[in-house]
Design a protein around this motif. Structure first.
Motif, PDB file in Angstrom:
ATOM      1  N   ARG A  48       0.860  -1.278   0.179  1.00 40.26           N
ATOM      2  CA  ARG A  48       0.107  -0.094   0.142  1.00 40.26           C
ATOM      3  C   ARG A  48       0.918   1.114  -0.037  1.00 40.26           C
ATOM      4  O   ARG A  48       1.862   1.340   0.871  1.00 40.26           O
ATOM      5  CB  ARG A  48      -0.813  -0.060   1.295  1.00 40.26           C
ATOM      6  CG  ARG A  48      -1.739   1.131   1.508  1.00 40.26           C
ATOM      7  CD  ARG A  48      -2.812   1.057   2.643  1.00 40.26           C
ATOM      8  NE  ARG A  48      -3.406   2.345   3.142  1.00 40.26           N
ATOM      9  CZ  ARG A  48      -4.468   2.129   3.796  1.00 40.26           C
ATOM     10  NH1 ARG A  48      -5.177   1.127   4.067  1.00 40.26           N
ATOM     11  NH2 ARG A  48      -4.882   3.587   4.425  1.00 40.26           N
ATOM     12  N   ASP A  49       0.659   2.224  -0.923  1.00 34.64           N
ATOM     13  CA  ASP A  49       1.286   3.504  -0.957  1.00 34.64           C
ATOM     14  C   ASP A  49       2.835   3.328  -1.260  1.00 34.64           C
ATOM     15  O   ASP A  49       3.713   4.242  -0.887  1.00 34.64           O
ATOM     16  CB  ASP A  49       0.915   4.120   0.451  1.00 34.64           C
ATOM     17  CG  ASP A  49      -0.093   4.962   0.257  1.00 34.64           C
ATOM     18  OD1 ASP A  49      -0.797   4.871  -0.891  1.00 34.64           O
ATOM     19  OD2 ASP A  49      -0.717   5.750   1.346  1.00 34.64           O
ATOM     20  N   LEU A  52       4.237   5.719  -4.173  1.00 31.73           N
ATOM     21  CA  LEU A  52       4.730   7.283  -3.739  1.00 31.73           C
ATOM     22  C   LEU A  52       5.977   7.424  -3.196  1.00 31.73           C
ATOM     23  O   LEU A  52       6.666   8.417  -3.158  1.00 31.73           O
ATOM     24  CB  LEU A  52       3.543   7.890  -2.872  1.00 31.73           C
ATOM     25  CG  LEU A  52       3.623   7.173  -1.162  1.00 31.73           C
ATOM     26  CD1 LEU A  52       4.918   7.734  -0.668  1.00 31.73           C
ATOM     27  CD2 LEU A  52       2.187   7.639  -0.853  1.00 31.73           C
ATOM     28  N   ILE A 101       1.155   9.665   6.315  1.00 31.76           N
ATOM     29  CA  ILE A 101       1.521   9.043   5.206  1.00 31.76           C
ATOM     30  C   ILE A 101       2.384   7.644   5.478  1.00 31.76           C
ATOM     31  O   ILE A 101       3.167   7.628   6.330  1.00 31.76           O
ATOM     32  CB  ILE A 101       2.784   9.793   4.284  1.00 31.76           C
ATOM     33  CG1 ILE A 101       2.088  11.074   3.960  1.00 31.76           C
ATOM     34  CG2 ILE A 101       3.216   9.036   3.200  1.00 31.76           C
ATOM     35  CD1 ILE A 101       0.993  11.060   3.042  1.00 31.76           C
ATOM     36  N   PRO A 103       2.909   4.191   4.268  1.00 32.02           N
ATOM     37  CA  PRO A 103       3.035   2.690   3.562  1.00 32.02           C
ATOM     38  C   PRO A 103       2.803   1.378   4.190  1.00 32.02           C
ATOM     39  O   PRO A 103       3.364   1.413   5.410  1.00 32.02           O
ATOM     40  CB  PRO A 103       4.623   3.049   2.795  1.00 32.02           C
ATOM     41  CG  PRO A 103       4.705   4.421   3.087  1.00 32.02           C
ATOM     42  CD  PRO A 103       4.053   4.710   4.410  1.00 32.02           C
TER      43      PRO A 103
END
Length: 332
Positions: A48-49, A52, A101, A103
């Motif tokens: 996930r993420d 970025l 944020i 991840p």
């Protein structure tokens, strides 16, 4: 030095787990927004993420990182960490709001004997709750072995688990590793007690057995976990150096060498092997490419040691047919 990733100034680690479900979550909480990147070399990642974290993407800093069991069901864990961080006032500013944020990477632990009714469509998963608990519990000291994201982890022949290690690089900066070892193959050589990572061991940290007197074809023959897709080793390497996002990406790539030194095989088509890298920035930047190489080599070494420590410290799950722990088979 605790020989843990938290020897790197600027982060804390917390675990939470569910014994009945034989699964858990580990959260790395950074004291301040921290440069990070990642490298995915397994053929079937669950993340996930992570996009970025590529060097060309806009967001450079993260607030926390989640490692979780649960396969794709576990990807909701980051929600719990985000909620906890939001209450702490953390996150990327967007108008009047902040977006933490966080991840994440997951490993497969669905078939280890624990009760997981959500995998059959019944009830809610526990992962967001566990991640919030893990974030709240984050500290400099934390358990190794059967804990957090490594609670339900296994290897081909032995119980897996959470491992960590640290070292001071020749540059003077500290590098640490955290790993949830759920490998498709083995961390040990053949059927014996010796770890593939033995050349990198420090002060008997995973038994001091060294390598066997000889390594033959039966020792190098591949051993696989029972079914396809029941694996994935996920890790974080961190340093107190000042790095750019591109340099953090290079650190993550180099750290995968540590997985290759400690596990056989690794980076398989149905592995999701992921290494995150973070730079907390409390010491200086590498002075030249040679200094950066020192950091990369140290990251690979500490990750190899962390893998062996995770298996060495694990305890077996209390279910019929559960894999034995290293200490069950080979003593203390």
């Amino acid at each position: 030095m605790r020989n843990l990733i938290t020897d790197v100034r600027g982060l804390r680690i917390g675990h939470a787990d569910d014994a009945a479900a034989a699964t858990g979550v580990t959260v790395a909480v950074f004291e301040r927004p921290t440069i990070a990147s990642a490298a995915v070399l397994g053929g079937a990642p669950g993340t996930r993420d992570t996009a970025l974290l590529l060097p060309e993407m806009t967001v450079e800093h993260i607030d926390a990182l989640v490692l979780s069991g649960g396969s794709a069901w576990g990807l909701g864990a980051a929600d719990g960490a985000m909620r906890w961080l939001a209450k702490e006032g953390r996150g990327f500013p967007v108008g009047p709001f902040r977006v933490p944020i966080v991840p994440q990477a997951i490993l497969f632990d669905l078939m280890n004997g624990g009760e997981k009714p959500w995998a059959a469509g019944e009830g809610e998963t526990p992962y967001a709750r566990l991640a919030a608990q893990a974030a709240e519990a984050a500290s400099a000291g934390f358990a190794l072995g059967t804990a957090g994201a490594g609670y339900g982890a296994t290897t081909a022949t032995l119980k897996g688990g959470i491992g960590s290690a640290s070292a001071r690089a020749a540059t003077g900066q500290i590098v640490g590793a955290l790993v949830a070892v759920n490998a498709v193959g083995n961390a040990t050589i053949g059927d014996g007690p010796h770890f593939w990572a033995a050349p990198y061991e420090r002060e008997g940290e995973f038994g001091g057995r060294g390598w066997p007197a000889a390594i033959g074809p039966t020792d190098t023959a591949l051993r696989f976990k029972g079914g396809t897709g029941q694996n994935t080793t996920i890790a974080l390497v961190a340093t107190d150096a000042v790095l750019t996002k591109a340099q953090a990406r290079r650190l993550a790539l180099a750290a995968h060498d540590g997985l290759a030194r400690a596990l056989r095989p690794v980076h398989a088509p149905l592995d999701g092997d992921v290494v995150f890298a973070a730079a907390t920035g409390y010491s200086g930047a590498p002075s030249d490419p040679f200094a950066m190489t020192e950091l990369c080599a140290t990251a690979a070494d500490v990750l190899a040691r962390a893998v062996a420590r995770g298996v060495h410290a694990a305890t077996a799950l209390p279910f019929a047919g559960a894999l034995p722990a290293w200490r069950d088979r080979f003593g203390g």
